[in-house]
Design an enzyme around this catalytic site. Structure first.
Site, mmCIF file in Angstrom:
data_model
loop_
_atom_site.group_PDB
_atom_site.id
_atom_site.type_symbol
_atom_site.label_atom_id
_atom_site.label_comp_id
_atom_site.label_asym_id
_atom_site.label_seq_id
_atom_site.Cartn_x
_atom_site.Cartn_y
_atom_site.Cartn_z
ATOM 1 N N GLN A 124 75.182 3.564 58.837
ATOM 2 C CA GLN A 124 76.249 4.852 58.477
ATOM 3 C C GLN A 124 75.670 6.031 58.204
ATOM 4 O OE1 GLN A 124 76.786 1.735 57.344
ATOM 5 N NE2 GLN A 124 78.612 0.670 57.399
ATOM 6 N N ASP A 164 83.832 2.070 47.183
ATOM 7 C CA ASP A 164 84.909 1.124 47.975
ATOM 8 C C ASP A 164 85.856 0.369 46.926
ATOM 9 O OD1 ASP A 164 82.078 1.170 49.621
ATOM 10 O OD2 ASP A 164 83.925 1.028 50.758
ATOM 11 N N ASN A 186 79.711 -0.345 46.200
ATOM 12 C CA ASN A 186 79.713 0.632 47.135
ATOM 13 C C ASN A 186 78.810 -0.204 48.244
ATOM 14 O OD1 ASN A 186 80.074 3.373 48.299
ATOM 15 N ND2 ASN A 186 77.786 3.630 47.948
ATOM 16 N N LYS A 187 78.444 0.488 49.202
ATOM 17 C CA LYS A 187 77.532 -0.084 50.264
ATOM 18 C C LYS A 187 76.411 -0.695 49.892
ATOM 19 C CE LYS A 187 78.524 -0.384 53.627
ATOM 20 N NZ LYS A 187 79.055 -1.688 54.340
HETATM 21 O O1 MRU Z 1 81.387 -0.796 55.573
HETATM 22 P P1 MRU Z 1 81.708 0.654 55.414
HETATM 23 O O2 MRU Z 1 81.367 1.693 56.353
HETATM 24 O O3 MRU Z 1 83.318 0.668 55.477
HETATM 25 O O4 MRU Z 1 81.602 0.841 53.895
HETATM 26 C C1 MRU Z 1 81.974 1.907 53.385
HETATM 27 C C2 MRU Z 1 81.011 3.075 53.142
HETATM 28 O O5 MRU Z 1 80.971 3.855 53.973
HETATM 29 C C3 MRU Z 1 80.420 3.105 51.739
HETATM 30 O O6 MRU Z 1 80.425 2.049 50.818
HETATM 31 C C4 MRU Z 1 80.764 4.484 51.069
HETATM 32 O O7 MRU Z 1 79.463 4.851 50.528
HETATM 33 C C5 MRU Z 1 81.904 4.482 50.286
HETATM 34 S S1 MRU Z 1 83.203 4.530 51.374
HETATM 35 C C6 MRU Z 1 83.957 5.943 51.024
#
Ligand code: MRU
Length: 370
Positions: free
Chosen positions: A200, A241, A251-252
């Site tokens: 991403q 998240d 978070n990711k």
């Molecule tokens: O798996 P995703 O792409 O939905 O993950 C979410 C994210 O893009 C990240 O964790 C991000 O840093 C926070 S979400 C706003």
């Protein structure tokens, strides 16, 4: 935000055609494709297969999904709510938006009133998300300004994954202060961690930044610590998240390692999030459900070849893989939380100073068992 001079949000209701539309993020950074979501099932698939992703956008999309559920059959909205909530487990905004819709729809009497209120609530969720992200930019701008006054040259910011406008309805969270600084004429440069396995960072954050003319450099996730050690990072800004009421941040996957490296190098590590991302019922980040996705996202990679998006395999078919989508950064590694109401410490007292009503109102509701 603008793409080639036209303003886009990530989701909207097309009044003329009477259909919910999204940017299909699977095609970025190569193509800008607008996809119609005519039914609740289309919405559920768009969330689970990540045509849309990112905490705020998942919530807004689920909000429109509930509107479509009310249009399709107000008698079955409870079932549809369960279906939507099951699409992705970690981002709390999903259950928050669905529960907000359920409450609004159940309070209305006639089928027509249910549809009207569901439409208005979907629009409110989307508009509030965009407004909160804009505010986050205003509050976070001060952090960048402060650094800029103490140094020559651009402020170097490192980010992970995509907490940009594509992850929300507009502006984004981690990127919102960056856009605000750029607009204020403060020179910034962004280190973009590619963010395996779905990249991403490389495919979405970098696309956003280049669209806005913001200097940036993509690095592999493993290079984050190195650029910090070399003094090339002034600030880390990431999204979330789900954040516990005590300040632990999901978070990711990879965010935790980035936070450890920032701590070791005395670099401020800030998390930007709208209040819809707080889980007011969770005290301990270890209780946050961590999504596990298909291992083939780890063993294969998608990219452009001869102008066509293709998937290539990276490993021997006999080698198993695990695909954890998120990790939890404990509050001790977080310098502060940037919210729509201002910046607070990653601790309960400071969070509740900004959001005093949240515990008693129970909003957003608990989603521990989603
Ligand atoms: O798996 P995703 O792409 O939905 O993950 C979410 C994210 O893009 C990240 O964790 C991000 O840093 C926070 S979400 C706003």
């Amino acid at each position: 935000m603008k793409v080639d001079g036209s303003h886009y949000r990530t989701i909207w209701y097309n009044e003329e055609d009477g259909v919910v539309q999204i940017i299909d993020q699977r095609a970025l950074p190569f193509k800008l494709i607008v996809e119609d979501l005519p039914t609740v099932d289309d919405v559920a698939l768009a969330i689970s297969e990540m045509h849309v992703r990112g905490a705020g956008l998942i919530g807004a999309t689920a909000g429109f999904g509930m509107f479509l559920a009310a249009l399709e059959n107000p008698e079955t909205i409870e079932e549809q709510a369960v279906k939507l909530k099951a699409t992705r487990p970690t981002a709390v905004n999903l259950a928050w938006a669905v529960d907000r819709q359920l409450k609004a729809i159940n309070n209305a009497q006639t089928p027509l009133d249910k549809q009207k209120v569901a439409f208005q609530t979907a629009q409110d969720i989307a508009n509030e998300d965009a407004a909160a992200c804009k505010k986050i930019g205003e509050h976070g701008l001060q952090l960048i300004k402060d650094i800029a006054t103490k140094k020559d040259g651009p402020v170097n910011i490192l980010t992970h994954c995509n907490a940009g406008w594509l992850a929300f309805v507009d502006y984004g969270t981690a990127t919102s202060p960056i856009y605000a600084a750029h607009e204020a004429g403060i020179p910034v440069h962004v280190w973009v961690e590619e963010t395996r396995p779905r990249n991403q960072g490389a495919s979405l954050t970098a696309w956003e930044l280049q669209s806005h003319g913001i200097p940036h450099t993509i690095i592999v996730d493993n290079a984050g610590g190195h650029v910090m050690q070399k003094g090339m990072v002034d600030l880390v800004l990431v999204g979330s998240d789900r954040t516990t009421v005590t300040g632990d941040v999901a978070n990711k996957i990879g965010t935790y390692k980035t936070a450890l490296a920032a701590k070791d190098n005395n670099i401020p590590f800030y998390v930007a999030l709208p209040s819809s991302t707080f889980d007011w019922n969770l005290e301990d980040g270890n209780q946050i459900p961590i999504e596990e996705r298909n291992p083939d996202e780890v063993t294969a990679i998608t990219g452009l070849h001869n102008n066509e998006q293709i998937k290539i395999t990276l490993s021997h078919p006999n080698s198993p893989a695990k695909n954890y989508g998120f990790d939890v950064t404990p509050r001790r590694l977080v310098s502060g939380l940037i919210t729509e109401r201002g910046i607070c410490n990653a601790e309960k007292e400071s969070i509740l100073n900004l959001f005093p009503q949240s515990l008693s109102s129970g909003l957003p509701p608990s989603t521990r068992n989603v």
